[in-house]
Design a protein around this motif. Structure first.
Motif, short mmCIF file in Angstrom:
data_model
loop_
_atom_site.label_atom_id
_atom_site.label_comp_id
_atom_site.label_asym_id
_atom_site.label_seq_id
_atom_site.Cartn_x
_atom_site.Cartn_y
_atom_site.Cartn_z
N ARG A 116 0.84 -1.38 -0.05
CA ARG A 116 -0.10 0.04 0.08
C ARG A 116 0.92 1.34 0.07
O ARG A 116 1.99 1.08 0.35
CB ARG A 116 -0.99 -0.03 1.30
CG ARG A 116 -0.12 0.37 2.46
CD ARG A 116 -1.11 0.04 3.97
NE ARG A 116 -1.84 -1.11 3.87
CZ ARG A 116 -2.75 -1.61 4.29
NH1 ARG A 116 -3.85 -0.53 4.73
NH2 ARG A 116 -3.33 -2.89 4.38
N SER A 117 0.28 2.53 -0.26
CA SER A 117 0.99 3.68 -0.21
C SER A 117 0.26 4.47 0.72
O SER A 117 -1.22 4.36 0.78
CB SER A 117 1.25 4.30 -1.52
OG SER A 117 0.16 4.66 -1.94
N VAL A 118 0.91 5.43 1.33
CA VAL A 118 0.27 6.39 2.19
C VAL A 118 0.73 7.59 1.72
O VAL A 118 2.00 7.97 1.56
CB VAL A 118 0.54 6.22 3.66
CG1 VAL A 118 0.15 7.18 4.57
CG2 VAL A 118 0.24 4.91 4.34
N ILE A 119 -0.29 8.60 1.56
CA ILE A 119 0.01 10.01 0.97
C ILE A 119 -0.24 10.93 2.15
O ILE A 119 -1.15 10.98 3.12
CB ILE A 119 -1.01 10.45 0.04
CG1 ILE A 119 -0.89 9.79 -1.31
CG2 ILE A 119 -0.80 11.89 -0.52
CD1 ILE A 119 -2.13 9.71 -2.31
N GLU A 120 0.99 11.68 2.74
CA GLU A 120 0.92 12.69 3.60
C GLU A 120 1.42 13.96 3.16
O GLU A 120 2.23 14.12 2.34
CB GLU A 120 1.92 12.20 4.79
CG GLU A 120 1.33 10.72 5.32
CD GLU A 120 2.35 10.38 6.42
OE1 GLU A 120 3.07 11.05 6.97
OE2 GLU A 120 2.06 8.91 6.90
N GLY A 121 1.19 14.93 4.24
CA GLY A 121 1.67 16.28 4.02
C GLY A 121 1.78 16.82 2.70
O GLY A 121 2.54 17.75 2.21
N VAL A 122 0.16 16.64 2.28
CA VAL A 122 -0.09 17.40 1.04
C VAL A 122 -0.36 19.07 1.42
O VAL A 122 -0.96 19.52 2.28
CB VAL A 122 -1.45 16.78 0.37
CG1 VAL A 122 -1.76 17.56 -0.81
CG2 VAL A 122 -1.24 15.50 0.17
N ARG A 123 0.42 20.01 0.74
CA ARG A 123 0.43 21.39 0.91
C ARG A 123 0.48 22.03 -0.29
O ARG A 123 1.30 21.83 -1.40
CB ARG A 123 1.42 22.01 2.00
CG ARG A 123 1.39 21.37 3.14
CD ARG A 123 -0.03 21.75 4.11
NE ARG A 123 0.07 21.52 5.31
CZ ARG A 123 -0.16 20.25 5.77
NH1 ARG A 123 -0.59 19.40 4.99
NH2 ARG A 123 -0.10 20.20 7.24
N ILE A 124 -0.22 22.93 -0.69
CA ILE A 124 -0.32 23.96 -1.82
C ILE A 124 -0.27 25.20 -1.34
O ILE A 124 -0.63 25.76 -0.33
CB ILE A 124 -1.70 23.67 -2.77
CG1 ILE A 124 -2.10 22.29 -2.99
CG2 ILE A 124 -1.57 24.60 -3.96
CD1 ILE A 124 -1.05 21.63 -3.83
N HIS A 125 0.79 25.88 -2.10
CA HIS A 125 1.10 27.33 -1.72
C HIS A 125 -0.27 28.29 -2.01
O HIS A 125 -1.05 28.11 -2.86
CB HIS A 125 2.07 27.75 -2.66
CG HIS A 125 2.74 29.04 -2.49
ND1 HIS A 125 1.97 30.27 -2.79
CD2 HIS A 125 4.06 29.62 -2.00
CE1 HIS A 125 2.81 31.48 -2.26
NE2 HIS A 125 3.69 30.93 -1.61
N SER A 126 -0.30 28.96 -0.84
CA SER A 126 -1.70 29.87 -1.11
C SER A 126 -1.83 30.57 -2.34
O SER A 126 -2.98 30.55 -2.65
CB SER A 126 -1.43 30.86 0.24
OG SER A 126 -0.59 31.91 -0.03
N GLN A 131 -3.69 5.07 0.63
CA GLN A 131 -4.46 5.72 1.68
C GLN A 131 -4.10 7.30 2.08
O GLN A 131 -2.81 7.20 1.84
CB GLN A 131 -4.71 4.66 2.95
CG GLN A 131 -3.26 4.31 3.44
CD GLN A 131 -3.49 3.05 4.55
OE1 GLN A 131 -4.12 2.13 4.06
NE2 GLN A 131 -2.81 3.21 5.61
N LEU A 132 -4.68 7.78 2.73
CA LEU A 132 -4.26 8.93 3.73
C LEU A 132 -5.02 9.27 4.39
O LEU A 132 -6.31 8.80 4.81
CB LEU A 132 -4.26 10.07 2.34
CG LEU A 132 -5.67 10.32 1.83
CD1 LEU A 132 -6.52 11.31 2.54
CD2 LEU A 132 -5.16 11.28 0.38
N THR A 133 -4.60 10.24 5.67
CA THR A 133 -5.30 10.77 6.56
C THR A 133 -5.46 12.15 6.65
O THR A 133 -4.67 12.90 5.88
CB THR A 133 -4.87 10.31 7.98
OG1 THR A 133 -3.39 10.84 8.03
CG2 THR A 133 -4.74 8.77 8.33
N SER A 134 -6.43 12.81 7.12
CA SER A 134 -6.70 14.38 6.97
C SER A 134 -7.20 14.50 8.33
O SER A 134 -8.14 14.07 9.04
CB SER A 134 -7.64 14.73 5.87
OG SER A 134 -7.73 16.01 5.90
N ASP A 135 -6.45 15.94 9.16
CA ASP A 135 -7.14 16.04 10.42
C ASP A 135 -8.68 16.25 10.48
O ASP A 135 -9.05 16.78 9.31
CB ASP A 135 -6.51 17.49 10.85
CG ASP A 135 -6.63 17.74 12.07
OD1 ASP A 135 -7.66 18.44 12.40
OD2 ASP A 135 -5.95 17.43 13.18
#
Length: 150
Positions: free
Chosen positions: A82-92, A120-124
């Motif tokens: 499996r893979s886990v996606i984390e820390g996705v951020r886009i410049h404002s 999979q991923l998690t999100s606050d």
């Protein structure tokens, strides 16, 4: 978006990545852009692990997005990787431009290339806009997450 490049992050990208991590109410409380020492150490660990993919999206000379993709071999699900996606951020300046979709599509494609059977991923829980975004991309809310600070 033809002027966009998605590539592995370099040590020189750390300040821009950390700035994006800190650029929201949650990140502002847990990130420390004024002291990059722990981030440099973490980057070295990530760079030495072939199952870790810290990526940046670059437009021109500017880092405008980032994510981390972790590939995890396992025994469950009949030995599925499996893979886990984390820390996705886009410049404002780039939010709403389709860049987030491009980054997630890259992560899903790379997961397939790596032989993963699940992404999979998690999100606050407070990031309701992000939840809608992930659902639009086909992700389904399926689990309740737990954390234990150490």
């Amino acid at each position: 978006m033809s002027d966009l490049e998605i590539r592995p992050a370099s040590a020189e990208d750390i300040p821009a990545i950390v700035a994006m991590l800190a650029d929201d109410p949650l990140g502002a409380r847990r990130e420390s852009p004024d002291d990059l020492t722990p981030y440099r150490s973490a980057f070295d660990r990530l760079a030495s692990d072939p199952n870790q993919h810290l990526m940046v999206a670059v437009r021109g000379e500017q880092v405008v997005g980032t994510l981390q993709l972790t590939v995890i071999p396992g025994l469950s699900r009949r030995g599925a990787t499996r893979s886990v996606i984390e820390g996705v951020r886009i410049h404002s300046d780039e939010r709403g431009s389709g860049l987030g979709t491009r980054l997630i599509e890259w992560a899903v494609d790379e997961s397939r290339r790596q032989g993963c059977q699940l992404v999979q991923l998690t999100s606050d829980a407070t990031r309701t806009d992000a939840h809608r975004f992930y659902e639009r991309l086909g992700f389904e809310p399926s689990h309740v997450g737990f954390k234990l600070p150490l």
